[in-house]
Design a protein around this motif. Structure first.
Motif, PDB file in Angstrom:
ATOM      1  N   LYS A  53       0.821  -1.211   0.000  1.00  0.00           N
ATOM      2  CA  LYS A  53       0.000   0.000   0.000  1.00  0.00           C
ATOM      3  C   LYS A  53       0.856   1.262   0.000  1.00  0.00           C
ATOM      4  N   LYS A  54       1.958   1.234   0.756  1.00  0.00           N
ATOM      5  CA  LYS A  54       2.769   2.441   0.921  1.00  0.00           C
ATOM      6  C   LYS A  54       3.824   2.599  -0.164  1.00  0.00           C
ATOM      7  N   CYS A  55       4.492   1.494  -0.542  1.00  0.00           N
ATOM      8  CA  CYS A  55       5.585   1.604  -1.515  1.00  0.00           C
ATOM      9  C   CYS A  55       5.690   0.315  -2.341  1.00  0.00           C
ATOM     10  N   PRO A  56       4.764   0.107  -3.278  1.00  0.00           N
ATOM     11  CA  PRO A  56       4.763  -1.135  -4.066  1.00  0.00           C
ATOM     12  C   PRO A  56       6.026  -1.320  -4.900  1.00  0.00           C
ATOM     13  N   VAL A  57       6.592  -0.221  -5.397  1.00  0.00           N
ATOM     14  CA  VAL A  57       7.802  -0.337  -6.221  1.00  0.00           C
ATOM     15  C   VAL A  57       8.935  -0.977  -5.423  1.00  0.00           C
ATOM     16  N   LEU A  58       9.078  -0.552  -4.184  1.00  0.00           N
ATOM     17  CA  LEU A  58      10.124  -1.121  -3.323  1.00  0.00           C
ATOM     18  C   LEU A  58       9.879  -2.603  -3.079  1.00  0.00           C
ATOM     19  N   MET A  59       8.638  -2.984  -2.849  1.00  0.00           N
ATOM     20  CA  MET A  59       8.323  -4.381  -2.582  1.00  0.00           C
ATOM     21  C   MET A  59       8.658  -5.262  -3.783  1.00  0.00           C
ATOM     22  N   TYR A  60       8.356  -4.751  -4.983  1.00  0.00           N
ATOM     23  CA  TYR A  60       8.654  -5.526  -6.192  1.00  0.00           C
ATOM     24  C   TYR A  60      10.149  -5.549  -6.509  1.00  0.00           C
ATOM     25  N   ALA A  61      10.894  -4.591  -5.975  1.00  0.00           N
ATOM     26  CA  ALA A  61      12.328  -4.491  -6.292  1.00  0.00           C
ATOM     27  C   ALA A  61      13.200  -5.367  -5.393  1.00  0.00           C
ATOM     28  N   ILE A  62      12.656  -5.856  -4.285  1.00  0.00           N
ATOM     29  CA  ILE A  62      13.472  -6.608  -3.320  1.00  0.00           C
ATOM     30  C   ILE A  62      14.072  -7.862  -3.942  1.00  0.00           C
ATOM     31  N   THR A  63      13.242  -8.680  -4.592  1.00  0.00           N
ATOM     32  CA  THR A  63      13.739  -9.941  -5.155  1.00  0.00           C
ATOM     33  C   THR A  63      14.724  -9.718  -6.301  1.00  0.00           C
ATOM     34  N   PRO A  64      14.446  -8.842  -7.290  1.00  0.00           N
ATOM     35  CA  PRO A  64      15.450  -8.613  -8.339  1.00  0.00           C
ATOM     36  C   PRO A  64      16.794  -8.156  -7.779  1.00  0.00           C
ATOM     37  N   ALA A  65      16.764  -7.255  -6.782  1.00  0.00           N
ATOM     38  CA  ALA A  65      18.012  -6.779  -6.184  1.00  0.00           C
ATOM     39  C   ALA A  65      18.741  -7.922  -5.477  1.00  0.00           C
ATOM     40  N   ALA A  66      17.978  -8.761  -4.759  1.00  0.00           N
ATOM     41  CA  ALA A  66      18.583  -9.895  -4.059  1.00  0.00           C
ATOM     42  C   ALA A  66      19.183 -10.893  -5.042  1.00  0.00           C
ATOM     43  N   LEU A  67      18.508 -11.118  -6.166  1.00  0.00           N
ATOM     44  CA  LEU A  67      19.004 -12.081  -7.157  1.00  0.00           C
ATOM     45  C   LEU A  67      20.260 -11.574  -7.857  1.00  0.00           C
ATOM     46  N   VAL A  68      20.282 -10.290  -8.181  1.00  0.00           N
ATOM     47  CA  VAL A  68      21.487  -9.717  -8.805  1.00  0.00           C
ATOM     48  C   VAL A  68      22.673  -9.855  -7.857  1.00  0.00           C
ATOM     49  N   ALA A  69      22.447  -9.533  -6.582  1.00  0.00           N
ATOM     50  CA  ALA A  69      23.518  -9.654  -5.591  1.00  0.00           C
ATOM     51  C   ALA A  69      23.950 -11.108  -5.442  1.00  0.00           C
ATOM     52  N   TYR A  70      22.987 -12.025  -5.483  1.00  0.00           N
ATOM     53  CA  TYR A  70      23.273 -13.458  -5.348  1.00  0.00           C
ATOM     54  C   TYR A  70      24.111 -13.963  -6.524  1.00  0.00           C
ATOM     55  N   GLU A  71      23.747 -13.543  -7.744  1.00  0.00           N
ATOM     56  CA  GLU A  71      24.491 -13.986  -8.927  1.00  0.00           C
ATOM     57  C   GLU A  71      25.916 -13.419  -8.926  1.00  0.00           C
ATOM     58  N   ILE A  72      26.044 -12.160  -8.529  1.00  0.00           N
ATOM     59  CA  ILE A  72      27.383 -11.553  -8.459  1.00  0.00           C
ATOM     60  C   ILE A  72      28.236 -12.263  -7.413  1.00  0.00           C
ATOM     61  N   ALA A  73      27.632 -12.527  -6.237  1.00  0.00           N
ATOM     62  CA  ALA A  73      28.366 -13.206  -5.161  1.00  0.00           C
ATOM     63  C   ALA A  73      28.766 -14.614  -5.583  1.00  0.00           C
ATOM     64  N   THR A  74      27.861 -15.303  -6.297  1.00  0.00           N
ATOM     65  CA  THR A  74      28.161 -16.665  -6.749  1.00  0.00           C
ATOM     66  C   THR A  74      29.310 -16.662  -7.746  1.00  0.00           C
ATOM     67  N   ALA A  75      29.272 -15.714  -8.680  1.00  0.00           N
ATOM     68  CA  ALA A  75      30.349 -15.621  -9.677  1.00  0.00           C
ATOM     69  C   ALA A  75      31.690 -15.314  -9.020  1.00  0.00           C
ATOM     70  N   ALA A  76      31.630 -14.579  -7.901  1.00  0.00           N
ATOM     71  CA  ALA A  76      32.863 -14.233  -7.183  1.00  0.00           C
ATOM     72  C   ALA A  76      33.289 -15.310  -6.192  1.00  0.00           C
ATOM     73  N   GLY A  77      32.445 -16.350  -6.041  1.00  0.00           N
ATOM     74  CA  GLY A  77      32.793 -17.453  -5.155  1.00  0.00           C
ATOM     75  C   GLY A  77      32.407 -17.264  -3.709  1.00  0.00           C
ATOM     76  N   ALA A  79      28.964 -17.120  -2.574  1.00  0.00           N
ATOM     77  CA  ALA A  79      27.570 -17.471  -2.304  1.00  0.00           C
ATOM     78  C   ALA A  79      27.474 -18.639  -1.328  1.00  0.00           C
ATOM     79  N   SER A  80      26.392 -18.648  -0.545  1.00  0.00           N
ATOM     80  CA  SER A  80      26.123 -19.726   0.401  1.00  0.00           C
ATOM     81  C   SER A  80      24.758 -20.326   0.081  1.00  0.00           C
ATOM     82  N   PRO A  81      24.631 -21.670   0.098  1.00  0.00           N
ATOM     83  CA  PRO A  81      23.345 -22.314  -0.221  1.00  0.00           C
ATOM     84  C   PRO A  81      22.200 -21.862   0.676  1.00  0.00           C
ATOM     85  N   ILE A  82      22.499 -21.470   1.914  1.00  0.00           N
ATOM     86  CA  ILE A  82      21.439 -21.075   2.839  1.00  0.00           C
ATOM     87  C   ILE A  82      20.687 -19.844   2.348  1.00  0.00           C
TER      88      ILE A  82
END
Length: 243
Positions: A53-77, A79-82
């Motif tokens: 209700k307050k900030c839908p754009v932020l809510m939709y942006a959480i997962t894409p931002a987390a996935l980009v960070a996850y892919e970068i971390a994985t490529a750099a070695g 990443a953790s399975p947890i």
């Protein structure tokens, strides 16, 4: 209950402590992470509604931002399975579900356009998958925890939203609806069924392609039959309790 069943049957290392660890982290079997993530999302649901209700754009942006960070971390070695078992990685699908009524009103995309976007995203997902495989990370090549994979899934949702009414009506009255009704149960039990099917087919020494297809078909079919039989044989409360 399902985590304990899998942890004991698969013989987790560490005895009772190992079983407890797998229970608390959703690691008892390959698919148990979903229940762990789902529990997090259910607890957070009131806050998620407020966020939409307050900030839908932020809510939709959480997962894409987390996935980009996850892919970068994985490529750099790093990443953790947890990380795959934490809610930000899967939040986008849950948000789409919570926001479904508003999205249905906003969805004015043509069916042919949504179909073209879906095909384009699938091709992108394939290309990214082969790149990860070339990079030497088969897990990242096949996981859904990539931006490209989630894009293709979201496009599939858009495709269903814009599908002609006659097609949706046919799907609702087809065997797919029956499978969908027990899909949660199939998800819970299919790893156990898969273990039995794999061992049985190993005795036949079939070609890889045929063995792969039979493994998929038998696992899905037997899991489906098990769930239908369970719903008919057990009292409704017990059937609901075990999923």
């Amino acid at each position: 209950m399902w985590s304990i069943l899998y942890a004991v049957s698969l013989g987790h290392a560490g005895g009772a402590l190992g079983v407890l660890r797998s229970l608390l982290t959703g690691g008892a079997a390959a698919q148990m992470y979903f229940l762990f993530v789902y529990a997090q999302l259910v607890v957070l649901t009131p806050l998620l509604y407020k966020g939409l209700k307050k900030c839908p754009v932020l809510m939709y942006a959480i997962t894409p931002a987390a996935l980009v960070a996850y892919e970068i971390a994985t490529a750099a070695g790093f990443a953790s399975p947890i990380l795959c078992r934490l809610f930000p990685m899967w939040l986008l699908f849950y948000i789409v579900g919570l926001d479904w009524r508003r999205l249905r009103r906003l969805a004015k995309m043509r069916f042919d356009l949504s179909c073209a976007l879906w095909v384009a995203c699938l091709l992108l997902q394939l290309a990214v998958g082969f790149c990860w495989n070339t990079f030497g990370d088969y897990n990242m090549a096949t996981t859904q925890l990539k931006v490209s994979s989630m894009l293709s899934s979201l496009c599939a949702i858009a495709l269903l939203m814009t599908m002609p009414n006659r097609v949706r009506s046919w799907m609702a009255n087809s065997v797919l609806a029956s499978l969908g009704d027990v899909s949660f149960g199939v998800y819970l039990c299919h790893i156990a069924v898969l273990a039995v099917v794999s061992k049985a087919l190993a005795f036949l020494n079939l070609p890889v392609t045929m063995a792969t297809f039979l493994t998929w078909a038998l696992t899905l079919g037997l899991s489906w039959v098990f769930c239908l039989a369970t719903r008919k044989v057990l009292p409704q409360k017990i059937a609901s309790l075990i999923g």
